[in-house]
Design a protein around this motif. Structure first.
Motif, PDB file in Angstrom:
ATOM      1  N   ILE A 128      36.943  46.732  48.745  1.00 50.25           N
ATOM      2  CA  ILE A 128      36.652  46.405  47.336  1.00 50.25           C
ATOM      3  C   ILE A 128      35.711  45.205  47.252  1.00 50.25           C
ATOM      4  O   ILE A 128      34.767  45.193  46.451  1.00 50.25           O
ATOM      5  CB  ILE A 128      37.976  46.137  46.571  1.00 50.25           C
ATOM      6  CG1 ILE A 128      38.753  47.449  46.409  1.00 50.25           C
ATOM      7  CG2 ILE A 128      37.714  45.511  45.201  1.00 50.25           C
ATOM      8  CD1 ILE A 128      40.185  47.294  45.923  1.00 50.25           C
TER       9      ILE A 128
ATOM     10  N   ALA B 102      32.248  46.357  48.252  1.00 48.02           N
ATOM     11  CA  ALA B 102      31.665  47.229  47.213  1.00 48.02           C
ATOM     12  C   ALA B 102      31.300  46.442  45.964  1.00 48.02           C
ATOM     13  O   ALA B 102      30.436  46.873  45.184  1.00 48.02           O
ATOM     14  CB  ALA B 102      32.662  48.336  46.861  1.00 48.02           C
TER      15      ALA B 102
ATOM     16  N   HIS C 177      28.272  50.028  33.341  1.00 48.10           N
ATOM     17  CA  HIS C 177      29.166  50.961  32.668  1.00 48.10           C
ATOM     18  C   HIS C 177      30.566  50.388  32.544  1.00 48.10           C
ATOM     19  O   HIS C 177      31.399  50.926  31.833  1.00 48.10           O
ATOM     20  CB  HIS C 177      29.206  52.294  33.429  1.00 48.10           C
ATOM     21  CG  HIS C 177      29.820  52.179  34.787  1.00 48.10           C
ATOM     22  ND1 HIS C 177      29.135  51.661  35.858  1.00 48.10           N
ATOM     23  CD2 HIS C 177      31.058  52.493  35.247  1.00 48.10           C
ATOM     24  CE1 HIS C 177      29.925  51.684  36.917  1.00 48.10           C
ATOM     25  NE2 HIS C 177      31.096  52.174  36.574  1.00 48.10           N
ATOM     26  N   VAL C 178      30.836  49.275  33.239  1.00 48.71           N
ATOM     27  CA  VAL C 178      32.172  48.676  33.203  1.00 48.71           C
ATOM     28  C   VAL C 178      32.189  47.524  32.203  1.00 48.71           C
ATOM     29  O   VAL C 178      31.312  46.672  32.221  1.00 48.71           O
ATOM     30  CB  VAL C 178      32.546  48.152  34.609  1.00 48.71           C
ATOM     31  CG1 VAL C 178      33.893  47.452  34.561  1.00 48.71           C
ATOM     32  CG2 VAL C 178      32.586  49.296  35.598  1.00 48.71           C
TER      33      VAL C 178
ATOM     34  N   LEU D 299      37.361  49.277  35.465  1.00 46.79           N
ATOM     35  CA  LEU D 299      37.373  49.143  36.921  1.00 46.79           C
ATOM     36  C   LEU D 299      36.041  49.537  37.551  1.00 46.79           C
ATOM     37  O   LEU D 299      35.540  50.639  37.334  1.00 46.79           O
ATOM     38  CB  LEU D 299      38.509  49.990  37.524  1.00 46.79           C
ATOM     39  CG  LEU D 299      39.916  49.687  36.992  1.00 46.79           C
ATOM     40  CD1 LEU D 299      40.967  50.521  37.740  1.00 46.79           C
ATOM     41  CD2 LEU D 299      40.247  48.201  37.112  1.00 46.79           C
ATOM     42  N   GLY D 300      35.500  48.635  38.365  1.00 48.38           N
ATOM     43  CA  GLY D 300      34.224  48.862  39.039  1.00 48.38           C
ATOM     44  C   GLY D 300      34.427  49.547  40.378  1.00 48.38           C
ATOM     45  O   GLY D 300      35.501  50.083  40.664  1.00 48.38           O
ATOM     46  N   PRO D 301      33.373  49.525  41.220  1.00 47.92           N
ATOM     47  CA  PRO D 301      33.436  50.216  42.511  1.00 47.92           C
ATOM     48  C   PRO D 301      34.604  49.728  43.367  1.00 47.92           C
ATOM     49  O   PRO D 301      34.858  48.530  43.440  1.00 47.92           O
ATOM     50  CB  PRO D 301      32.102  49.858  43.180  1.00 47.92           C
ATOM     51  CG  PRO D 301      31.260  49.261  42.130  1.00 47.92           C
ATOM     52  CD  PRO D 301      32.121  48.819  41.010  1.00 47.92           C
TER      53      PRO D 301
ATOM     54  N   LEU E 222      37.652  49.363  42.948  1.00 43.70           N
ATOM     55  CA  LEU E 222      38.835  49.206  42.097  1.00 43.70           C
ATOM     56  C   LEU E 222      39.210  50.544  41.457  1.00 43.70           C
ATOM     57  O   LEU E 222      40.384  50.874  41.304  1.00 43.70           O
ATOM     58  CB  LEU E 222      38.571  48.175  40.991  1.00 43.70           C
ATOM     59  CG  LEU E 222      38.441  46.723  41.450  1.00 43.70           C
ATOM     60  CD1 LEU E 222      38.028  45.839  40.281  1.00 43.70           C
ATOM     61  CD2 LEU E 222      39.749  46.235  42.047  1.00 43.70           C
TER      62      LEU E 222
END
Lengths: 86, 575
Positions: free
Chosen positions: A36, A39, A52-53, B350-352, B354
């Motif tokens: 995580i 990323a 987009h988040v 939630l991003g990448p 997560l």
């Protein structure tokens, strides 16, 4: 303190040769934390990548990843197989 | 590595609510490999029947307690109650608080000593010891059948969710998930299921916890959320737990406090948490009586916190995503359904990486629920159906290893029946409603039978059997009555304003009353067992080990009291 509790419980019941479940949990949290964190790094330098988040500027992936790494490492260290028992 | 992984996995994925990247997929793949690896590793520690069916009765209170709560925390539970929170508001929390906490504490303090001291392998096994073979068979056959069918229904519902959420093909979802569960349960039995349930519990929390945290930041905390909900829905009250329960018409759920307190809080909740073997089996795996008593108490503490990751996302959805509609309307209009509120909120925050952890939480929830069903089915089938029939047919005892083998085959066959049910439901969706209703028929009366058996030494074998049968038959009868004549609901629930949600509560309440009344009447007209035969089974005939020598912090009653105080404070805060 909770860790101490879990630790003593685990030692009391797990047979000597069986790896504690808390070790597996620590290991998977550690690995997930690393994934995580890696990323999420691109999102710090180029926030448009995570547009987009909602609230992407909080960089939740960075601190959540770091939290998982710390928790995972602690559990792995405490419950690693072969660690000398008190 | 990801160059190979992405095209391979994207084969199974289509258009969906969330879009997964390499990190998300890697997290999901690691999860599957880990649960299989744990099953393979624990196979070497699963040799006897006690190992396979009761995890060797060596689990600590923490492990048994977390597995106890995790077996219940299926993904449909997560998704379903988040959706209910969007639909009904904070009232959905009742299913986590009054609908669970008192019953779990009662199980730990009052009932667990008898389950544990009697050394039974299962709840039907306790009925055999207390009432005799006929009650055991009735409970065992209904439980085994319903458990395996429910597992299939949940499997199909989960596959549908996976299709909508991550675009996973329904067939792939059914087969990959169920074969994974089957492999690790066949290999390591309950030990493997419990280890994975503890792992899954942690992943559910770490995967879902960020949604309410970031959500509360977005809306400006609890007060900001309440203000936004009132602004979006000025006509309804979605944020009070008790103050709207005076009358059926005053709340979005169409229920009033009697149904919640006595129907949900007493009969349905006590029935599920104290007699459903799916959850009780986890506690029976505890290493000693104190651990067995503490396990449900530890579970209740975590259960009390689950609304934070399930109900709060639904309430936050009311604040930041108004306009979601029910499933039928969504199908007709193409609008988004509140049934997907949890994954929608995950996709929002939630991003990448997560996001992968969040989806893993949903998959983990499904697998822990399914493993719970499968291990409970395997144990009840082997010990309560196969073993007595085999004994009656052959008139000889066989080695323990034989039953382990039967248990492994039962696991395999249970999963196959579940998969079959999943496909049956796919071709006839209405079956899902019937199977879910069938399961509810047995829970409330079974609680009546078990609790009378444990607390009332005058209850007889005939009383137990006929009470259970009458309670179950009346529950089925009431269900059919409402299907034939929907207006019958006002008679069962006592008001013309009662809605469907009230039906289960009142049906459970009435069937429990009928079970208890019939058990008492029949017991008084039949011969009771001698008290010597009830030792270890009934309160008043059993000397329970004293905890007086233990320091206060080691006594289960102390922790149960603390949880009860916290529970009452929460009711007052959110009144």
């Amino acid at each position: 303190m909770a860790d101490e509790k879990l630790k003593s419980d685990s030692r009391a019941t797990d047979s000597p040769e069986r790896i504690s479940i808390w070790f597996f949990i620590g290991a998977v949290l550690l690995v997930y934390g690393i994934i995580i964190l890696i990323a999420s790094i691109p999102g710090v330098s180029s926030p448009e990548g995570a547009q987009h988040v909602m609230l992407a500027d909080l960089h939740a992936g960075i601190w959540w990843g770091a939290l998982l790494i710390v928790l995972g490492a602690v559990y792995v260290a405490i419950f690693r197989p072969g660690r000398k028992k008190d | 590595m990801t160059g190979v992984l992405l095209p391979l996995l994207s084969f199974f994925f289509a258009a969906s609510i969330v879009s997964l990247g390499w990190a998300d997929m890697l997290i999901i793949v690691i999860y599957f490999l880990l649960v299989l690896g744990i099953g393979y590793y624990l196979m070497h520690f699963t040799k006897t029947g006690d190992d396979f069916f009761l995890a060797g009765r060596k689990m600590t209170m923490w492990i048994a307690g977390l597995a106890f709560i995790s077996a219940n925390l299926g993904s449909l539970e997560l998704m379903g109650w988040a959706a209910s929170a969007y639909q009904y508001g904070i009232l959905a929390t009742h299913w986590y608080w009054i609908g669970a906490i008192p019953a779990m504490l009662f199980l730990g303090i009052i009932m667990m000593p008898f389950y544990y001291i009697s050394k039974t392998h299962s709840v039907p096994g306790y009925l055999k010891l207390r009432y005799g073979e006929s009650s055991r068979m009735l409970a065992a056959i209904s439980f085994a059948l319903m458990t395996v069918l429910m597992s299939g229904v949940n499997m199909f519902a989960m596959a549908l969710v996976m299709k909508v959420v991550i675009g996973w093909d329904i067939n792939v979802s059914i087969w990959v998930s169920s074969i994974t569960v089957m492999v690790y349960v066949v290999l390591g039995g309950l030990l493997s299921a419990i280890f994975n349930e503890v792992l899954q519990f942690m992943l559910i929390w770490f995967g879902a916890l960020l949604v309410p945290i970031i959500g509360l930041v977005e809306v400006g905390g609890w007060s900001g959320m309440v203000a936004k909900i009132h602004q979006n829905f000025p006509a309804g009250d979605y944020t009070h737990l008790w103050s709207t329960l005076g009358h059926f018409k005053d709340n979005p759920m169409g229920i009033q406090w009697i149904g919640i307190v006595f129907g949900l809080g007493f009969v349905v909740s006590f029935g599920y948490w104290t007699t459903d073997f799916l959850v009780v089996q986890r506690v029976l795996s505890a290493k000693d009586l104190r651990s067995a008593k503490m396990a449900p108490i530890i579970g209740s503490a975590f259960k009390m916190m689950v609304p934070f990751i399930v109900i709060l996302p639904g309430l936050l959805g009311l604040a930041v995503m108004p306009g979601l509609v029910g499933q039928n309307q969504a199908a007709m209009t193409g609008a988004q359904s509140y049934n997907e509120i949890l994954p929608l909120m995950m996709a929002r925050y939630l991003g990448p990486g997560l996001l992968g952890l969040g989806v893993t939480a949903l998959i983990a929830g499904f697998m822990s629920g399914m493993a719970g069903n499968v291990t409970a089915f395997s144990t009840v089938w082997t010990y309560d159906i196969y073993k007595p029939l085999h004994l009656a047919a052959t008139k000889r005892e066989v080695a323990d290893a034989h039953y382990v083998k039967v248990g492994r085959w039962a696991t395999f066959i249970g999963v196959v029946i579940s998969i079959g049910t999943a496909y049956l439901v796919q071709s006839a969706a209405s079956i899902m409603d019937y199977v879910q209703a069938l399961f509810s028929f047995f829970i409330a009366p079974l609680f009546g039978t078990v609790i009378l058996g444990m607390l009332w030494k005058r209850a007889t074998a005939s009383g137990g059997f006929w009470g259970l049968l009458a309670g179950t038959a009346s529950s089925i009868g009431m269900w059919i009555w409402v299907r034939i004549d929907p207006s019958a609901l006002r008679i069962i629930a006592g008001s013309p304003d009662a809605k469907a949600m009230a039906e289960d509560m009142y049906r459970g309440l009435w069937s429990w009353v009928i079970c208890v009344v019939v058990t008492i009447i029949v017991s008084y007209s039949t011969q009771p067992k001698a008290e010597a035969e009830l030792v270890g089974l009934v309160r008043g005939c059993t000397d329970l080990p004293s905890e007086g020598h233990l320091p206060l912090v080691k006594r289960p009653i102390f922790w149960a009291g603390l949880i009860l105080v916290a529970f009452i404070i929460l009711q007052i805060i959110f009144w």
